[in-house]
Design a protein around this motif. Structure first.
Motif, PDB file in Angstrom:
ATOM      1  N   UNK A 159      15.904  -3.904   7.036  1.00 31.40           N
ATOM      2  CA  UNK A 159      15.748  -2.476   7.333  1.00 31.40           C
ATOM      3  C   UNK A 159      14.385  -1.953   6.892  1.00 31.40           C
ATOM      4  N   UNK A 160      13.455  -2.880   6.645  1.00 31.24           N
ATOM      5  CA  UNK A 160      12.076  -2.529   6.342  1.00 31.24           C
ATOM      6  C   UNK A 160      11.168  -3.221   7.343  1.00 31.24           C
ATOM      7  N   UNK A 161      10.231  -2.474   7.923  1.00 34.16           N
ATOM      8  CA  UNK A 161       9.282  -3.022   8.890  1.00 34.16           C
ATOM      9  C   UNK A 161       7.887  -2.984   8.280  1.00 34.16           C
ATOM     10  N   UNK A 162       7.229  -4.137   8.224  1.00 34.42           N
ATOM     11  CA  UNK A 162       5.888  -4.239   7.634  1.00 34.42           C
ATOM     12  C   UNK A 162       4.836  -4.323   8.726  1.00 34.42           C
ATOM     13  N   UNK A 163       3.802  -3.525   8.572  1.00 29.65           N
ATOM     14  CA  UNK A 163       2.620  -3.580   9.425  1.00 29.65           C
ATOM     15  C   UNK A 163       1.429  -3.590   8.489  1.00 29.65           C
ATOM     16  N   UNK A 164       0.902  -4.802   8.237  1.00 33.97           N
ATOM     17  CA  UNK A 164      -0.093  -5.022   7.195  1.00 33.97           C
ATOM     18  C   UNK A 164       0.504  -4.574   5.864  1.00 33.97           C
ATOM     19  N   UNK A 165      -0.047  -3.540   5.219  1.00 35.94           N
ATOM     20  CA  UNK A 165       0.487  -3.114   3.926  1.00 35.94           C
ATOM     21  C   UNK A 165       1.392  -1.894   4.034  1.00 35.94           C
ATOM     22  N   UNK A 166       1.588  -1.381   5.236  1.00 40.56           N
ATOM     23  CA  UNK A 166       2.439  -0.203   5.427  1.00 40.56           C
ATOM     24  C   UNK A 166       3.866  -0.663   5.698  1.00 40.56           C
ATOM     25  N   UNK A 167       4.818  -0.091   4.967  1.00 37.71           N
ATOM     26  CA  UNK A 167       6.229  -0.456   5.117  1.00 37.71           C
ATOM     27  C   UNK A 167       7.011   0.768   5.574  1.00 37.71           C
ATOM     28  N   UNK A 168       7.720   0.651   6.698  1.00 39.45           N
ATOM     29  CA  UNK A 168       8.536   1.737   7.230  1.00 39.45           C
ATOM     30  C   UNK A 168      10.013   1.427   7.016  1.00 39.45           C
TER      31      UNK A 168
END
Length: 258
Positions: A159-168
């Motif tokens: 339930x966490x999406x990582x895009x480089x260092x950003x976590x949604x």
């Protein structure tokens, strides 16, 4: 609406990518207010400054409830973890830091559903619990005091999406104003159904990072296990949950059930 590619499927909904947005289509058997119920919680988390997909619209799509929201690029922390188990410490630390940020949000009682009310309903509706077990779990629940903080209620690496260092952070339907120790306990149980080693690593890192003892988490274990029994999840080992409840109801210390 001609939906695009199926991105993910779950117990309550399917997710599609459409016009660079995500369309969450809820299944037919759910209450007619389910989409509004979930959207309200996600909008609240977004308003708190957390990295949460923005909601654009709640509407019917092809006759079914739907939420149209921001599309988040990236890969789930769960997939990254499974591909890089040698870096488990790094990825579990990401989970802990995100959860810590969520738990920093103080919640007024009327802003979001209360955790104790939600858990009580689940325990009461759990078909595998008898009247005596329900009573003991509810008495234990009512004895616990806490400052209401924002709790995700279903936080795990997928339930966490990582895009480089950003976590949604996605999937807010189970969010409540509750005890952060219960939220940690829930995450522990979710991870433990797949890997006890990773669950223990998570618990160790959280307790060290937040300065909470494992005993404080353990007191929630039979309650969270009992509430989990109300959910229909094919991947869950219900016997494992019943064993936790039975140990508690048979007089074992909560230190012995984790």
């Amino acid at each position: 609406m001609n939906l695009g590619e199926l991105v993910a499927t779950g117990n309550t909904a399917n997710l599609y990518e459409w016009n660079n947005k995500i369309v969450k289509i809820f299944k037919e058997n759910l209450p007619p207010t389910e989409s509004f119920y979930e959207a309200k919680k996600q909008e609240y988390a977004y308003s708190c400054g957390l990295n949460v997909p923005e909601i654009f619209e709640v509407r019917k799509v092809n006759g079914l409830q739907a939420i149209i929201m921001e599309f988040i690029e990236g890969e789930t922390l769960g997939h990254l973890l499974l591909k890089n188990l040698n870096d488990a410490d790094r990825y579990i630390n990401v989970l802990v830091k995100v959860q810590k940020r969520i738990h920093e949000v103080k919640v007024e009682s009327d802003e979001i559903e209360r955790m104790d009310e939600k858990i009580s309903r689940k325990i009461e509706s759990a078909p595998s619990l008898n009247k005596s077990q329900k009573s003991m779990l509810l008495n234990k629940l009512n004895s616990l005091k806490y400052e209401p903080r924002l709790c995700h209620g279903d936080l795990h690496p997928f339930n966490l999406i990582m895009n480089e260092e950003v976590v949604s952070i996605i999937d807010w339907v189970d969010a409540t104003a509750g005890d952060i120790r219960a939220d940690v306990c829930r995450t522990y149980l979710l991870i433990a159904q797949h890997s006890l080693d990773l669950a223990e690593l998570y618990l160790q890192l959280y307790c060290c990072n937040i300065n909470i003892s494992k005993s404080e988490i353990r007191q929630w274990m039979p309650i969270i296990a009992g509430a989990r029994l109300a959910e229909i999840v094919s991947s869950e080992d219900t016997q494992r949950l019943m064993d936790i409840v039975n140990q508690f109801c048979n007089g074992c210390s909560t230190d012995d059930v984790l």
